[in-house]
Design a protein around this motif. Structure first.
Motif, PDB file in Angstrom:
ATOM      1  N   ILE A 153       0.771  76.783  72.702  1.00 55.61           N
ATOM      2  CA  ILE A 153       0.741  76.142  71.444  1.00 55.61           C
ATOM      3  C   ILE A 153       1.756  76.852  70.443  1.00 55.61           C
ATOM      4  O   ILE A 153       2.422  76.062  69.835  1.00 55.61           O
ATOM      5  CB  ILE A 153      -0.590  76.631  70.440  1.00 55.61           C
ATOM      6  N   PRO A 154       2.248  77.975  70.509  1.00 55.51           N
ATOM      7  CA  PRO A 154       3.389  78.406  69.508  1.00 55.51           C
ATOM      8  C   PRO A 154       4.850  77.931  69.894  1.00 55.51           C
ATOM      9  O   PRO A 154       5.485  78.297  69.235  1.00 55.51           O
ATOM     10  CB  PRO A 154       3.019  79.848  69.399  1.00 55.51           C
ATOM     11  N   ILE A 155       4.886  77.404  71.200  1.00 54.21           N
ATOM     12  CA  ILE A 155       6.171  77.187  71.779  1.00 54.21           C
ATOM     13  C   ILE A 155       6.702  75.998  70.930  1.00 54.21           C
ATOM     14  O   ILE A 155       6.020  74.836  71.047  1.00 54.21           O
ATOM     15  CB  ILE A 155       6.048  76.888  73.165  1.00 54.21           C
ATOM     16  N   ARG A 156       8.025  76.186  70.523  1.00 56.02           N
ATOM     17  CA  ARG A 156       8.709  75.068  69.767  1.00 56.02           C
ATOM     18  C   ARG A 156       7.954  74.355  68.728  1.00 56.02           C
ATOM     19  O   ARG A 156       8.100  73.068  68.503  1.00 56.02           O
ATOM     20  CB  ARG A 156       9.289  74.077  71.001  1.00 56.02           C
ATOM     21  N   ILE A 157       7.422  75.124  67.763  1.00 54.66           N
ATOM     22  CA  ILE A 157       6.722  74.838  66.730  1.00 54.66           C
ATOM     23  C   ILE A 157       7.626  74.674  65.537  1.00 54.66           C
ATOM     24  O   ILE A 157       8.467  75.586  65.428  1.00 54.66           O
ATOM     25  CB  ILE A 157       5.365  75.606  66.407  1.00 54.66           C
ATOM     26  N   GLN A 158       7.590  73.564  64.666  1.00 52.92           N
ATOM     27  CA  GLN A 158       8.491  73.568  63.733  1.00 52.92           C
ATOM     28  C   GLN A 158       7.690  73.678  62.087  1.00 52.92           C
ATOM     29  O   GLN A 158       6.665  72.897  62.162  1.00 52.92           O
ATOM     30  CB  GLN A 158       9.252  72.355  63.497  1.00 52.92           C
ATOM     31  N   HIS A 168       5.390  69.903  62.490  1.00 51.57           N
ATOM     32  CA  HIS A 168       5.491  69.034  63.612  1.00 51.57           C
ATOM     33  C   HIS A 168       4.911  69.871  64.840  1.00 51.57           C
ATOM     34  O   HIS A 168       5.525  70.785  65.121  1.00 51.57           O
ATOM     35  CB  HIS A 168       6.775  68.541  64.091  1.00 51.57           C
ATOM     36  N   HIS A 169       3.473  69.661  65.155  1.00 51.15           N
ATOM     37  CA  HIS A 169       3.014  70.431  66.097  1.00 51.15           C
ATOM     38  C   HIS A 169       2.954  69.991  67.582  1.00 51.15           C
ATOM     39  O   HIS A 169       2.891  70.735  68.485  1.00 51.15           O
ATOM     40  CB  HIS A 169       1.619  70.972  65.771  1.00 51.15           C
ATOM     41  N   LYS A 197       1.555  69.066  74.165  1.00 52.42           N
ATOM     42  CA  LYS A 197       1.381  70.398  74.693  1.00 52.42           C
ATOM     43  C   LYS A 197      -0.069  70.423  75.538  1.00 52.42           C
ATOM     44  O   LYS A 197      -0.106  71.287  76.531  1.00 52.42           O
ATOM     45  CB  LYS A 197       1.207  71.459  73.468  1.00 52.42           C
ATOM     46  N   ALA A 198      -0.999  69.491  75.206  1.00 52.95           N
ATOM     47  CA  ALA A 198      -2.191  69.226  75.825  1.00 52.95           C
ATOM     48  C   ALA A 198      -1.825  68.858  77.336  1.00 52.95           C
ATOM     49  O   ALA A 198      -2.296  69.337  78.302  1.00 52.95           O
ATOM     50  CB  ALA A 198      -3.110  68.339  75.386  1.00 52.95           C
ATOM     51  N   VAL A 199      -1.044  67.763  77.309  1.00 45.95           N
ATOM     52  CA  VAL A 199      -0.412  67.200  78.639  1.00 45.95           C
ATOM     53  C   VAL A 199       0.025  68.336  79.501  1.00 45.95           C
ATOM     54  O   VAL A 199      -0.006  68.440  80.830  1.00 45.95           O
ATOM     55  CB  VAL A 199       0.510  66.056  78.554  1.00 45.95           C
TER      56      VAL A 199
END
Length: 101
Positions: A22-27, A46-47, A52-54
């Motif tokens: 979840i926190p990877i590459r979050i804007q 932009h989450h 991320k689920a895939v």
């Protein structure tokens, strides 16, 4: 390993992986300087949760295959984590208790 334990293992791996991804590459709003009044600057703008689920599903499936395969092939068993020898030397965990003289 039974069906239920295989499903539970996959679900645990999926949720643990998801919490890592979840926190990877979050804007955040603060990163983009678009802070909505009344919200925190660290709120996500932009989450990309679908992507991320895939990714989580693919990584969890790979981990499940490795860990599940190790359990099925006997690389890891319950006796490997029996630190206090409570299972005894026999096939039953009550072996040592049933053969007392």
């Amino acid at each position: 390993m039974g069906i239920a334990s295989a499903i539970v293992l996959y679900m645990v791996l999926w949720f643990l992986t998801f919490l890592i991804v979840i926190p990877i590459r979050i804007q955040t709003q603060g990163d983009l300087n678009k802070i909505v009044p009344g919200t925190h600057a660290g709120s996500p703008e932009h989450h990309n949760l679908k992507k991320k689920a895939v990714i989580t599903t693919a990584v969890a499936a790979a981990l499940w295959g490795i860990i599940g395969g190790g359990i099925i092939m006997g690389v890891v068993s319950v006796r490997d984590i029996d630190m206090f020898d409570r299972m005894g030397p026999g096939g039953s965990m009550w072996y040592s208790e049933s053969n007392k003289e």
